[in-house]
Design a protein around this motif. Sequence first.
Motif, PDB file in Angstrom:
ATOM      1  N   ALA A 257     -18.091 -17.481  -4.799  1.00  0.00           N
ATOM      2  CA  ALA A 257     -17.354 -18.000  -5.796  1.00  0.00           C
ATOM      3  C   ALA A 257     -16.260 -18.790  -5.187  1.00  0.00           C
ATOM      4  N   HIS A 258     -16.024 -19.711  -5.975  1.00  0.00           N
ATOM      5  CA  HIS A 258     -14.905 -20.745  -5.654  1.00  0.00           C
ATOM      6  C   HIS A 258     -13.925 -20.972  -6.734  1.00  0.00           C
TER       7      HIS A 258
ATOM      8  N   ILE B 134     -11.102 -22.381  -9.122  1.00  0.00           N
ATOM      9  CA  ILE B 134     -10.627 -23.550  -9.036  1.00  0.00           C
ATOM     10  C   ILE B 134      -9.162 -23.277  -9.342  1.00  0.00           C
TER      11      ILE B 134
ATOM     12  N   ARG C 236      -8.950 -31.576  -4.598  1.00  0.00           N
ATOM     13  CA  ARG C 236     -10.451 -32.136  -4.795  1.00  0.00           C
ATOM     14  C   ARG C 236     -10.385 -33.530  -5.547  1.00  0.00           C
TER      15      ARG C 236
ATOM     16  N   LEU D 274     -29.107 -33.625   0.792  1.00  0.00           N
ATOM     17  CA  LEU D 274     -29.190 -33.473  -0.716  1.00  0.00           C
ATOM     18  C   LEU D 274     -28.915 -32.119  -1.021  1.00  0.00           C
ATOM     19  N   GLU D 275     -29.469 -31.105  -0.351  1.00  0.00           N
ATOM     20  CA  GLU D 275     -29.122 -29.762  -0.399  1.00  0.00           C
ATOM     21  C   GLU D 275     -27.591 -29.669  -0.146  1.00  0.00           C
TER      22      GLU D 275
ATOM     23  N   ALA E 225     -25.707 -30.740  -3.391  1.00  0.00           N
ATOM     24  CA  ALA E 225     -26.028 -30.097  -4.546  1.00  0.00           C
ATOM     25  C   ALA E 225     -25.060 -28.834  -4.490  1.00  0.00           C
ATOM     26  N   ARG E 226     -24.926 -28.352  -3.309  1.00  0.00           N
ATOM     27  CA  ARG E 226     -23.923 -27.087  -2.960  1.00  0.00           C
ATOM     28  C   ARG E 226     -22.614 -27.491  -2.672  1.00  0.00           C
TER      29      ARG E 226
ATOM     30  N   ALA F  90     -16.408 -31.331  -6.406  1.00  0.00           N
ATOM     31  CA  ALA F  90     -17.049 -31.737  -7.524  1.00  0.00           C
ATOM     32  C   ALA F  90     -17.639 -33.187  -7.655  1.00  0.00           C
TER      33      ALA F  90
ATOM     34  N   ARG G 299     -20.933 -33.201  -5.728  1.00  0.00           N
ATOM     35  CA  ARG G 299     -22.076 -32.470  -6.777  1.00  0.00           C
ATOM     36  C   ARG G 299     -22.166 -33.523  -7.649  1.00  0.00           C
ATOM     37  N   THR G 300     -21.313 -33.990  -8.545  1.00  0.00           N
ATOM     38  CA  THR G 300     -21.470 -34.930  -9.614  1.00  0.00           C
ATOM     39  C   THR G 300     -22.290 -36.168  -9.368  1.00  0.00           C
TER      40      THR G 300
ATOM     41  N   GLN H 218     -25.978 -34.884  -8.982  1.00  0.00           N
ATOM     42  CA  GLN H 218     -26.588 -34.258 -10.002  1.00  0.00           C
ATOM     43  C   GLN H 218     -26.566 -35.604 -11.182  1.00  0.00           C
TER      44      GLN H 218
ATOM     45  N   ARG I  45     -29.772 -37.625  -9.950  1.00  0.00           N
ATOM     46  CA  ARG I  45     -30.813 -36.586 -10.116  1.00  0.00           C
ATOM     47  C   ARG I  45     -31.128 -36.505 -11.613  1.00  0.00           C
TER      48      ARG I  45
END
Lengths: 193, 527
Positions: free
Chosen positions: A16-17, A19, A27, A141-142, A145-146, A150, A153-154, A157, A160
């Motif tokens: 868990a992270h 915010i 960020r 890419l992994e 995704a992780r 943000a 990731r954004t 995604q 993608r």
Amino acid sequence: MPRPHAPPPEPPALRAHPITRRGFLQRSAAAAACLAGAGLLQAGCGGEALPLPPGEHPLVLGLADYGVLRALCARLVPGGPNHPGAIDLHVPLRVDRELSFHGERLRSDVRDALRLIEWGALLTRLQRFSRLDARAQDAELEALARSRLAVRRTAFQGVRFLVMFFHYTQDPAWAGIGYDGPWVARRAPAALA
Amino acid sequence: MGIVEGFEITGERREQADVLVIGSGAGGATVAMRLAEAGKRVVVLERGGYYTGLVDPLDPTRPGRGELDQREDDMLVRIDGGRGLVTTRDGNVTLTYGSCVGGATVHYWADSYRTPPDRLERWAREFGLDGLSEDELRPHFERIERDLNVHPAEEARYNGCNRLFRSGLEALGWHGEPVPQARKGCVGSGYCMQGCAYDAKQSMLVTYVPRAVRAGARVFADCEVERILAEGGRAVGAAARGIDRVTGRPSGARIEVRAPLVVLAAGGYGSAPLLLRSNLANSSGLVGRKLHANPCSMVFGLFDRDVVMWRDIPAAHGCDEWRLARRDSHGRYLEGGYLLMPNQLGPAVLAAFLPGFGAEHRRWMEAMPRLGGTIAWIDDVETGRITLDARGEPRYALPIAGDNARMLRDSMKKGALLLLAAGAREVFLPDPLGTRIRDERDLPRVDTVEIGPGAMNFAAPHPAGACRMGKDPTRSVVAPTGESHDVRGLYVADPSVFPTAVSVDPSETILAFSHRLADHLLAHAVA
């Protein structure tokens, strides 16, 4: 009848992270720095591109950005012996053509995302994404995704989503996935006829 | 005259009407039909194109043009606003709305619920919405249900996902029932979201729009209203530009419509930006604020046998057990606050939501026939906002935070429980890690999974609140009649006026409000 396909492996446990406001600001600052850095690198290095196959001419993306999209497509949906990959189905051109129908906001979002992915790899793997080997690209890419950021990731995604959608909307992509397809013929609208 | 399409409109054009309707979805088509059938001169301006299926909606004895061709990419760009790619500023929420003749009813699932009485009572109590009680709306609901052939989903049209959903409900003891459907002669193709090629789904495209046209309404497709015109505190018409359907850009054609009554029905995401661009009706400062949108969570289940979620009715069976949020004595959220439904996705959208990439993603896609899923429309309480950027383009913000986030997490837990109760081998979330839930002990994972931007995407198909209705002009944009507090002759007839989300699919509420508005206009306003 049960199908022979095994489910994918279990992912690692998720941490868990939560915010906090301070975390969000950090960020945001990191995101701004990442985007600015990627843009500067693209400009400073000229963003020289890998050569494209003959006849592949993007409408919206520059050659450097398009090359990154192409590299991403190759890893997101690689082809197999019995099914085509995103490159086989010209998904990079399809995404580029879709962008031609949109305003500058979406286009610049996609450009920013591609540059962040391309140049972000320089920080973590000392090489641009498009120049990494396939294994390193998958690892990057992994990581995207992780990511706890943000913006990373954004970026991942967002691209993608476009690639997956425009690949699996095409008839040849349905080979082997059990989807039997539409019941009516494809038809261009009256305005295009 | 039929429907005039963008490629038929050139140069500058001027039209006169008794009533100008902006938008042809559930809100606009209803008002246009009612007023045209009463003999009024009605002009409708629609931003999107006119697309038909196998039958001509204006003359069912003739074949249609076949443009509703069931392809996800074709239909996303033809009937969805922003070609289906509009998101909030942070990318966390995708805005799902219609942009075509018939509006969002062309892609909706045909779920047809009456407004829950508790919601009408709340609107009356908190916002002074008189004349909108269950009894007062009942005649409108009855009329709509006759017009659109609304009936409980038939057993024959339940697909595998619907049957599993129902068995999961029964195993858990949660309340559910067949979802009322606006359909006639459904063949079960499963392409409701892409626009029904068979004209079986009773969308505005095949019901109220043709009736309006037959009664003399003039509908102009591919016409984007740039601003509403007002003089002396009174609406007098609108100025629009033609859109080239091939490029999506202005065609150069212009059309100005003058009318003493303007009914704004550009949709829950579209009407507020138009008022902001027109610099009208905003003395309250509330235009674009208080945006609700029913963001929805998805959960997928992998079964040992074929489910085939892409055929037949998307949501034939629904669960209202958790419609209203449950709170403790201090008002703190406990659980619920959403409608839980079976999900239906085609391969392209499914691929975009399934986790992973490369070989892992391919394995999920190869399991597509055995995938089922749930979707939950949350009754969002944390509101968002619509603003304009420097170019006058709308920007949207919707918070996935506070009770909205709690509802989304709880809905994923309940969806997971239901799928497990229905026999899913395992359940997974559409986050980048594809977080797995194999039994109840795994449910706490949902509390910690990242749901922010780039981790999950929530479609938001039911906007409301951005031009909210109320008695107090300082707390609302339009009066309970639907007329702007500030601009005489300017009415809003779409879900923007709902003070909150409806808590069920809003289509029948939009239709009922618009029938009521048509009654008001015919009795009091239109010459």
